[in-house]
Write a protein that holds these residues in place. Sequence first.
Motif, short mmCIF file in Angstrom:
data_model
loop_
_atom_site.label_atom_id
_atom_site.label_comp_id
_atom_site.label_asym_id
_atom_site.label_seq_id
_atom_site.Cartn_x
_atom_site.Cartn_y
_atom_site.Cartn_z
N GLU A 86 0.83 -1.20 0.00
CA GLU A 86 0.00 0.00 0.00
C GLU A 86 0.86 1.26 0.00
OE1 GLU A 86 -2.55 -0.44 3.39
OE2 GLU A 86 -4.08 -1.54 2.26
N ALA A 87 1.91 1.26 0.81
CA ALA A 87 2.78 2.43 0.89
C ALA A 87 3.54 2.64 -0.42
CB ALA A 87 3.76 2.28 2.06
N LEU A 88 4.04 1.57 -1.01
CA LEU A 88 4.77 1.69 -2.28
C LEU A 88 3.84 2.16 -3.40
CD1 LEU A 88 6.97 -1.54 -2.15
CD2 LEU A 88 7.80 0.82 -2.06
N GLN A 89 2.63 1.64 -3.41
CA GLN A 89 1.64 2.05 -4.42
C GLN A 89 1.40 3.55 -4.35
OE1 GLN A 89 -0.27 0.06 -6.66
NE2 GLN A 89 -1.12 1.95 -7.46
N GLN A 90 1.24 4.05 -3.14
CA GLN A 90 0.96 5.48 -2.95
C GLN A 90 2.13 6.34 -3.43
OE1 GLN A 90 0.22 6.54 1.13
NE2 GLN A 90 0.27 8.73 0.72
N HIS A 91 3.34 5.96 -3.07
CA HIS A 91 4.50 6.79 -3.40
C HIS A 91 4.95 6.63 -4.85
CE1 HIS A 91 5.26 8.44 0.60
NE2 HIS A 91 4.96 7.24 1.09
N ALA A 92 4.65 5.49 -5.46
CA ALA A 92 5.08 5.25 -6.85
C ALA A 92 4.12 5.83 -7.86
CB ALA A 92 5.25 3.75 -7.09
N ALA A 93 2.85 5.96 -7.49
CA ALA A 93 1.82 6.38 -8.44
C ALA A 93 2.14 7.68 -9.19
CB ALA A 93 0.47 6.49 -7.73
N PRO A 94 2.66 8.73 -8.53
CA PRO A 94 2.92 9.98 -9.26
C PRO A 94 3.93 9.86 -10.40
CG PRO A 94 2.94 10.35 -6.88
CD PRO A 94 2.94 8.87 -7.09
N TYR A 95 4.72 8.81 -10.42
CA TYR A 95 5.74 8.67 -11.46
C TYR A 95 5.25 7.82 -12.64
CZ TYR A 95 8.69 10.68 -7.91
OH TYR A 95 9.22 11.53 -6.97
N HIS A 96 3.98 7.43 -12.59
CA HIS A 96 3.40 6.64 -13.65
C HIS A 96 2.34 7.45 -14.39
CE1 HIS A 96 5.27 3.50 -11.25
NE2 HIS A 96 5.10 2.66 -12.25
N HIS A 97 2.11 7.10 -15.65
CA HIS A 97 1.00 7.70 -16.38
C HIS A 97 -0.31 7.26 -15.73
CE1 HIS A 97 3.70 9.22 -19.40
NE2 HIS A 97 4.17 8.00 -19.67
N SER A 98 -1.33 8.08 -15.89
CA SER A 98 -2.59 7.85 -15.20
C SER A 98 -3.21 6.49 -15.52
CB SER A 98 -3.59 8.96 -15.55
OG SER A 98 -3.80 9.00 -16.96
N GLN A 99 -2.93 5.97 -16.71
CA GLN A 99 -3.53 4.70 -17.11
C GLN A 99 -2.60 3.50 -16.89
OE1 GLN A 99 -4.75 5.31 -21.17
NE2 GLN A 99 -6.53 6.55 -20.58
N GLN A 100 -1.48 3.73 -16.24
CA GLN A 100 -0.54 2.64 -16.00
C GLN A 100 -0.04 2.69 -14.56
OE1 GLN A 100 3.37 2.78 -17.83
NE2 GLN A 100 3.25 0.61 -18.31
N ALA A 101 -0.51 1.76 -13.75
CA ALA A 101 -0.13 1.72 -12.34
C ALA A 101 1.13 0.89 -12.15
CB ALA A 101 -1.27 1.12 -11.53
N PRO A 102 1.82 1.07 -11.03
CA PRO A 102 2.94 0.19 -10.71
C PRO A 102 2.46 -1.27 -10.68
CG PRO A 102 2.81 2.01 -9.15
CD PRO A 102 1.57 2.07 -9.97
N ILE A 103 3.32 -2.18 -11.05
CA ILE A 103 2.96 -3.60 -11.11
C ILE A 103 3.49 -4.31 -9.86
CG2 ILE A 103 3.15 -5.75 -12.41
CD1 ILE A 103 3.64 -4.07 -14.91
N PHE A 104 2.62 -5.07 -9.20
CA PHE A 104 3.00 -5.84 -8.02
C PHE A 104 2.78 -7.32 -8.29
CE2 PHE A 104 2.38 -1.66 -6.33
CZ PHE A 104 3.28 -1.55 -5.28
N ILE A 105 3.78 -8.13 -8.01
CA ILE A 105 3.67 -9.58 -8.10
C ILE A 105 4.08 -10.15 -6.75
CG2 ILE A 105 4.47 -11.69 -9.23
CD1 ILE A 105 5.04 -10.06 -11.73
N HIS A 106 3.23 -11.00 -6.18
CA HIS A 106 3.51 -11.58 -4.87
C HIS A 106 3.77 -13.08 -5.03
CE1 HIS A 106 2.32 -7.98 -2.56
NE2 HIS A 106 1.50 -7.79 -3.57
N HIS A 107 4.70 -13.61 -4.25
CA HIS A 107 5.10 -15.01 -4.39
C HIS A 107 5.39 -15.63 -3.04
CE1 HIS A 107 9.54 -14.44 -3.69
NE2 HIS A 107 9.20 -13.20 -3.98
N ASP A 108 5.34 -16.96 -2.99
CA ASP A 108 5.74 -17.69 -1.79
C ASP A 108 7.25 -17.71 -1.70
OD1 ASP A 108 3.16 -18.37 -0.89
OD2 ASP A 108 3.06 -20.04 -2.31
N ILE A 109 7.75 -17.81 -0.49
CA ILE A 109 9.18 -17.68 -0.26
C ILE A 109 9.99 -18.72 -1.04
CG2 ILE A 109 9.04 -19.09 1.84
CD1 ILE A 109 11.31 -17.46 2.99
N ASN A 110 9.47 -19.95 -1.17
CA ASN A 110 10.22 -21.01 -1.84
C ASN A 110 9.80 -21.24 -3.28
OD1 ASN A 110 12.04 -22.00 0.28
ND2 ASN A 110 10.17 -22.54 1.36
N ALA A 111 8.97 -20.36 -3.83
CA ALA A 111 8.50 -20.53 -5.22
C ALA A 111 9.55 -19.95 -6.17
CB ALA A 111 7.15 -19.84 -5.39
N ILE A 112 10.65 -20.66 -6.32
CA ILE A 112 11.79 -20.15 -7.10
C ILE A 112 11.40 -19.92 -8.55
CG2 ILE A 112 14.15 -20.58 -7.82
CD1 ILE A 112 13.79 -20.11 -4.81
#
Length: 344
Positions: A86-112
């Motif tokens: 949430e914090a990264l989304q808020q601070h990164a948003a101003p550096y992106h175009h309005s129609q392109q948000a920062p991309i987040f991918i979440h993974h399990d610790i051992n999912a190499i």
Amino acid sequence: MAAKKVTLAEIARQAQVGIATVDRVLNNRAPVRPGTERKVLETARRLGFNLEQSHYRLVAGKSAVSLKMGFILLRESHSFYHLLSEALQQHAAPYHHSQQAPIFIHHDINAIEHTVAAIEQLSEQVDVIGLVALDNPLIRHAVEQAVARGVQVFTLFSDLSAPGRTGYIGMDNQKMGRTAAWAIDRMSRPDGDIGIIIGDNRFMCQETCEISFRSYLREQGKGRRVLEPVLGHEQQQQAFAVTERLLQQYPALTALYAPCGGVEGIIDALRQYGRQQEVMLVCHGPVQGGELALIDGSVDVMLSQRLDGLATAVIRTFVNAALQTPGGFISALQPFDIITKENL
């Protein structure tokens, strides 16, 4: 007649701020409130100060640079990574175009393989990647491939031994481990065993914390027995199970150090067994329900990261790196707080 040189002191006087604030804004040394930053830049431009191109963009109400950012983090089920996202989304948003948000991918610790695929995917979509991952050969190879494509890769919290990475943003883990050992050495009973719970020994941050923790206690020469670390895999349920086993196998257990995720499970186990007043717990944070755990004695000391400040530092480091000529490795060490129930 030569034009009069505009000084930082003159800018500070007319903008009604301190010289240090002007220096931070004009030289990108540290975060400043957006309103103050804009006022300093507008004053500097009016006085004829030679601003950087990124500063002219800020004066015009634009972000310093347009930058596509991607983040690979652990699962959002970990309260820490949910809040961080949430914090990264808020601070990164101003550096992106309005129609392109920062991309987040979440993974399990051992999912190499999943982590490798995420790095490859983002390499085709973004300019810079913030990565939390184990130090695994496949992951290191994927990072080097991303860098070869011109993508900057920053490790977050836990570094990697990948030579091409752009930099590291996170805590000084040697200091964190030694601080935890200092607290346990000074505050716990001197006649019991000390346990360590980590997420995975391929997390370089946790490996460094453990080594530094042991090193400090060894230097004190008091002969305290530190048990072999057990793995909680950054999961609350698994952390509960390994804590339960420690409590059963080592009745003389006097302290626990947990530089990992899933601390909520450790707290639950100490409470369920009624040992929260007997076993000192030093953990990393923030932790969900951490304040209550400190108040009731389930946690004695929390070495807590400042999430909003950390997110600000991550985005500012990304932007500064994009504006500068590629150079050496960037190390952006962040502060942490030592929290007890008495300074909440």
